[in-house]
Design a protein around this motif. Structure first.
Motif, PDB file in Angstrom:
ATOM      1  N   ILE A 142       0.854  -1.186   0.000  1.00  0.00           N
ATOM      2  CA  ILE A 142       0.000   0.000   0.000  1.00  0.00           C
ATOM      3  C   ILE A 142       0.892   1.239   0.000  1.00  0.00           C
ATOM      4  O   ILE A 142       1.654   1.447   0.943  1.00  0.00           O
ATOM      5  CB  ILE A 142      -0.930   0.026   1.231  1.00  0.00           C
ATOM      6  N   GLY A 143       0.801   2.043  -1.029  1.00  0.00           N
ATOM      7  CA  GLY A 143       1.623   3.243  -1.120  1.00  0.00           C
ATOM      8  C   GLY A 143       1.104   4.373  -0.244  1.00  0.00           C
ATOM      9  O   GLY A 143      -0.063   4.397   0.144  1.00  0.00           O
ATOM     10  N   SER A 144       1.997   5.279   0.102  1.00  0.00           N
ATOM     11  CA  SER A 144       1.592   6.450   0.888  1.00  0.00           C
ATOM     12  C   SER A 144       2.429   7.656   0.480  1.00  0.00           C
ATOM     13  O   SER A 144       3.518   7.499  -0.087  1.00  0.00           O
ATOM     14  CB  SER A 144       1.756   6.183   2.392  1.00  0.00           C
ATOM     15  N   SER A 145       1.926   8.822   0.778  1.00  0.00           N
ATOM     16  CA  SER A 145       2.608  10.049   0.376  1.00  0.00           C
ATOM     17  C   SER A 145       3.942  10.198   1.089  1.00  0.00           C
ATOM     18  O   SER A 145       4.158   9.657   2.165  1.00  0.00           O
ATOM     19  CB  SER A 145       1.722  11.264   0.688  1.00  0.00           C
ATOM     20  N   ARG A 146       4.859  10.901   0.448  1.00  0.00           N
ATOM     21  CA  ARG A 146       6.189  11.215   0.963  1.00  0.00           C
ATOM     22  C   ARG A 146       7.062   9.981   1.152  1.00  0.00           C
ATOM     23  O   ARG A 146       8.096  10.039   1.808  1.00  0.00           O
ATOM     24  CB  ARG A 146       6.115  12.023   2.269  1.00  0.00           C
ATOM     25  N   ALA A 147       6.616   8.834   0.599  1.00  0.00           N
ATOM     26  CA  ALA A 147       7.409   7.606   0.697  1.00  0.00           C
ATOM     27  C   ALA A 147       7.494   6.931  -0.667  1.00  0.00           C
ATOM     28  O   ALA A 147       7.527   5.714  -0.758  1.00  0.00           O
ATOM     29  CB  ALA A 147       6.794   6.666   1.721  1.00  0.00           C
ATOM     30  N   VAL A 148       7.510   7.732  -1.729  1.00  0.00           N
ATOM     31  CA  VAL A 148       7.477   7.179  -3.084  1.00  0.00           C
ATOM     32  C   VAL A 148       8.699   6.303  -3.354  1.00  0.00           C
ATOM     33  O   VAL A 148       8.581   5.180  -3.854  1.00  0.00           O
ATOM     34  CB  VAL A 148       7.374   8.307  -4.132  1.00  0.00           C
ATOM     35  N   ALA A 149       9.881   6.798  -3.021  1.00  0.00           N
ATOM     36  CA  ALA A 149      11.107   6.047  -3.287  1.00  0.00           C
ATOM     37  C   ALA A 149      11.148   4.763  -2.453  1.00  0.00           C
ATOM     38  O   ALA A 149      11.471   3.680  -2.967  1.00  0.00           O
ATOM     39  CB  ALA A 149      12.328   6.911  -2.995  1.00  0.00           C
ATOM     40  N   TYR A 150      10.836   4.879  -1.177  1.00  0.00           N
ATOM     41  CA  TYR A 150      10.862   3.716  -0.291  1.00  0.00           C
ATOM     42  C   TYR A 150       9.814   2.688  -0.709  1.00  0.00           C
ATOM     43  O   TYR A 150      10.102   1.485  -0.789  1.00  0.00           O
ATOM     44  CB  TYR A 150      10.614   4.175   1.149  1.00  0.00           C
ATOM     45  N   THR A 151       8.600   3.168  -0.997  1.00  0.00           N
ATOM     46  CA  THR A 151       7.522   2.273  -1.425  1.00  0.00           C
ATOM     47  C   THR A 151       7.902   1.525  -2.693  1.00  0.00           C
ATOM     48  O   THR A 151       7.694   0.317  -2.807  1.00  0.00           O
ATOM     49  CB  THR A 151       6.224   3.072  -1.652  1.00  0.00           C
ATOM     50  N   ALA A 152       8.482   2.236  -3.649  1.00  0.00           N
ATOM     51  CA  ALA A 152       8.872   1.608  -4.910  1.00  0.00           C
ATOM     52  C   ALA A 152       9.897   0.499  -4.680  1.00  0.00           C
ATOM     53  O   ALA A 152       9.830  -0.571  -5.284  1.00  0.00           O
ATOM     54  CB  ALA A 152       9.426   2.654  -5.865  1.00  0.00           C
ATOM     55  N   SER A 153      10.848   0.748  -3.785  1.00  0.00           N
ATOM     56  CA  SER A 153      11.878  -0.261  -3.513  1.00  0.00           C
ATOM     57  C   SER A 153      11.274  -1.498  -2.864  1.00  0.00           C
ATOM     58  O   SER A 153      11.678  -2.630  -3.153  1.00  0.00           O
ATOM     59  CB  SER A 153      12.994   0.320  -2.632  1.00  0.00           C
ATOM     60  N   LYS A 154      10.282  -1.311  -1.997  1.00  0.00           N
ATOM     61  CA  LYS A 154       9.656  -2.456  -1.325  1.00  0.00           C
ATOM     62  C   LYS A 154       8.667  -3.177  -2.246  1.00  0.00           C
ATOM     63  O   LYS A 154       8.478  -4.390  -2.114  1.00  0.00           O
ATOM     64  CB  LYS A 154       8.976  -1.996  -0.031  1.00  0.00           C
ATOM     65  N   HIS A 155       8.052  -2.455  -3.163  1.00  0.00           N
ATOM     66  CA  HIS A 155       7.256  -3.117  -4.213  1.00  0.00           C
ATOM     67  C   HIS A 155       8.161  -4.048  -5.010  1.00  0.00           C
ATOM     68  O   HIS A 155       7.776  -5.175  -5.354  1.00  0.00           O
ATOM     69  CB  HIS A 155       6.640  -2.074  -5.156  1.00  0.00           C
ATOM     70  N   ALA A 156       9.370  -3.577  -5.321  1.00  0.00           N
ATOM     71  CA  ALA A 156      10.322  -4.399  -6.066  1.00  0.00           C
ATOM     72  C   ALA A 156      10.690  -5.653  -5.276  1.00  0.00           C
ATOM     73  O   ALA A 156      10.780  -6.749  -5.837  1.00  0.00           O
ATOM     74  CB  ALA A 156      11.574  -3.588  -6.390  1.00  0.00           C
ATOM     75  N   VAL A 157      10.903  -5.490  -3.975  1.00  0.00           N
ATOM     76  CA  VAL A 157      11.234  -6.637  -3.117  1.00  0.00           C
ATOM     77  C   VAL A 157      10.120  -7.681  -3.150  1.00  0.00           C
ATOM     78  O   VAL A 157      10.376  -8.883  -3.284  1.00  0.00           O
ATOM     79  CB  VAL A 157      11.499  -6.190  -1.666  1.00  0.00           C
ATOM     80  N   LEU A 158       8.881  -7.235  -3.057  1.00  0.00           N
ATOM     81  CA  LEU A 158       7.759  -8.178  -3.056  1.00  0.00           C
ATOM     82  C   LEU A 158       7.587  -8.839  -4.422  1.00  0.00           C
ATOM     83  O   LEU A 158       7.298 -10.039  -4.500  1.00  0.00           O
ATOM     84  CB  LEU A 158       6.472  -7.467  -2.639  1.00  0.00           C
ATOM     85  N   GLY A 159       7.758  -8.084  -5.484  1.00  0.00           N
ATOM     86  CA  GLY A 159       7.670  -8.674  -6.818  1.00  0.00           C
ATOM     87  C   GLY A 159       8.742  -9.734  -7.016  1.00  0.00           C
ATOM     88  O   GLY A 159       8.472 -10.832  -7.523  1.00  0.00           O
ATOM     89  N   PHE A 160       9.947  -9.429  -6.602  1.00  0.00           N
ATOM     90  CA  PHE A 160      11.062 -10.371  -6.668  1.00  0.00           C
ATOM     91  C   PHE A 160      10.759 -11.618  -5.848  1.00  0.00           C
ATOM     92  O   PHE A 160      10.951 -12.753  -6.309  1.00  0.00           O
ATOM     93  CB  PHE A 160      12.323  -9.678  -6.143  1.00  0.00           C
ATOM     94  N   THR A 161      10.284 -11.419  -4.620  1.00  0.00           N
ATOM     95  CA  THR A 161      10.006 -12.532  -3.705  1.00  0.00           C
ATOM     96  C   THR A 161       8.928 -13.446  -4.263  1.00  0.00           C
ATOM     97  O   THR A 161       9.069 -14.678  -4.272  1.00  0.00           O
ATOM     98  CB  THR A 161       9.582 -11.998  -2.328  1.00  0.00           C
ATOM     99  N   ASN A 162       7.839 -12.859  -4.734  1.00  0.00           N
ATOM    100  CA  ASN A 162       6.712 -13.659  -5.232  1.00  0.00           C
ATOM    101  C   ASN A 162       7.083 -14.445  -6.483  1.00  0.00           C
ATOM    102  O   ASN A 162       6.693 -15.612  -6.638  1.00  0.00           O
ATOM    103  CB  ASN A 162       5.514 -12.750  -5.520  1.00  0.00           C
ATOM    104  N   ALA A 163       7.836 -13.820  -7.376  1.00  0.00           N
ATOM    105  CA  ALA A 163       8.233 -14.505  -8.613  1.00  0.00           C
ATOM    106  C   ALA A 163       9.241 -15.619  -8.325  1.00  0.00           C
ATOM    107  O   ALA A 163       9.141 -16.721  -8.871  1.00  0.00           O
ATOM    108  CB  ALA A 163       8.818 -13.502  -9.606  1.00  0.00           C
ATOM    109  N   LEU A 164      10.203 -15.344  -7.449  1.00  0.00           N
ATOM    110  CA  LEU A 164      11.214 -16.352  -7.122  1.00  0.00           C
ATOM    111  C   LEU A 164      10.577 -17.534  -6.386  1.00  0.00           C
ATOM    112  O   LEU A 164      10.986 -18.686  -6.592  1.00  0.00           O
ATOM    113  CB  LEU A 164      12.324 -15.735  -6.278  1.00  0.00           C
ATOM    114  N   ARG A 165       9.582 -17.256  -5.557  1.00  0.00           N
ATOM    115  CA  ARG A 165       8.875 -18.339  -4.860  1.00  0.00           C
ATOM    116  C   ARG A 165       8.268 -19.307  -5.866  1.00  0.00           C
ATOM    117  O   ARG A 165       8.356 -20.530  -5.701  1.00  0.00           O
ATOM    118  CB  ARG A 165       7.784 -17.766  -3.956  1.00  0.00           C
ATOM    119  N   GLN A 166       7.651 -18.775  -6.906  1.00  0.00           N
ATOM    120  CA  GLN A 166       7.059 -19.631  -7.931  1.00  0.00           C
ATOM    121  C   GLN A 166       8.128 -20.422  -8.680  1.00  0.00           C
ATOM    122  O   GLN A 166       7.964 -21.605  -8.969  1.00  0.00           O
ATOM    123  CB  GLN A 166       6.245 -18.786  -8.914  1.00  0.00           C
TER     124      GLN A 166
END
Length: 261
Positions: free
Chosen positions: A146-170
């Motif tokens: 869930i994104g929030s204001s003033r955390a665009v850079a941090y949110t984007a990096s953690k979205h990347a972590v979750l995308g990586f994690t979910n794909a690697l799990r499969q």
């Protein structure tokens, strides 16, 4: 009585010099595991190690340095013969309006929070695949869902972590290697000394803050039970489901709570 499932397990922890990394290392030791601490600061690592009673290892390494990451994991494998669990915990955040955040900060946050996980995971996965067992636990964030204001850079990096994690799990699902994500909300650690130096956000979400001890306990539970995902606090799991079903409505309903930076 603590579960003995982690007894004698070799658990490598990045970002182990403070916060949940340090506390998790100390808790793992009490459960009979052998924590291997990785961080940039040798002095802080020694401070963390002073609270560990059992066996442990300690290596200085910057997860942004590919060569040093490869060298460090090779040293660990040579010294201990195996790595049972990798806890990718190294990371940081900064809060600022998108227009005020320099592009270089976006790049560095992605380099540490996301690419740091990629580098460490690549260094250990071949070994785990060869053994047909192991677990990688990536500390992502509720911000990754869930994104929030003033955390665009941090949110984007953690979205990347979750995308990586979910794909690697499969990709590794039938390999014997478990890929897990832990997604905590705000934690009362030194993270906010960098992310929120004014203290405004911490003050606004004080009632929602989790203790690092609680989060570390849940990380260890993820290891003990080989869970694939853990959302923290528990109520967050319901919020995530709501967000998945009605994202725009959820954005409106959670705006006042999620945008207190």
């Amino acid at each position: 009585m603590h579960s003995m499932r982690l007894k004698d397990k070799i658990v490598v922890i990045t970002g182990a010099s403070s916060g949940i990394g340090a506390i998790t290392a100390q808790m793992l030791s009490k459960r009979g595991a052998i924590p291997i601490l990785i961080a940039r600061s040798e002095d802080k690592l020694k401070e963390t190690a002073s609270g560990i009673q059992g066996r442990f290892g300690m290596y200085t390494c910057d997860v942004r340095d590919s060569a040093r990451v490869e060298e460090t994991f090779a040293e660990i494998l040579h010294a201990y013969g195996r790595i049972d669990i990798l806890l990718n915990n190294a990371g940081y955040g900064k809060f600022a309006d998108f227009t005020e955040m320099p592009s270089e900060e976006f790049q560095d946050m992605m380099d540490v929070n996301y690419m740091g996980i990629v580098r460490c995971t690549k260094a250990v996965v071949p070994h785990m695949l060869e053994r047909g067992s192991g677990q990688i636990v990536n500390v992502a964030s509720m911000a990754g869902k869930i994104g929030s204001s003033r955390a665009v850079a941090y949110t984007a990096s953690k979205h990347a972590v979750l995308g990586f994690t979910n794909a690697l799990r499969q990709e590794l699902r039938k390999s014997g290697v478990v890929i897990s994500a832990v997604n905590p909300g705000p934690i009362a650690t030194d993270f906010f000394k960098i992310a929120d130096p004014t203290g405004t956000y911490v003050k606004n979400v004080a009632k929602m803050m989790m203790t690092p001890e609680h989060v570390s306990e849940q990380i260890i539970k993820t290891m003990e039970k080989s869970k694939e995902e853990m959302d923290l606090p528990g109520l967050a799991a319901f919020g995530i489901r709501l967000y998945g079903l009605f994202p725009r409505l959820a954005d409106k309903l959670t705006y006042n709570v999620m945008n207190k930076k």
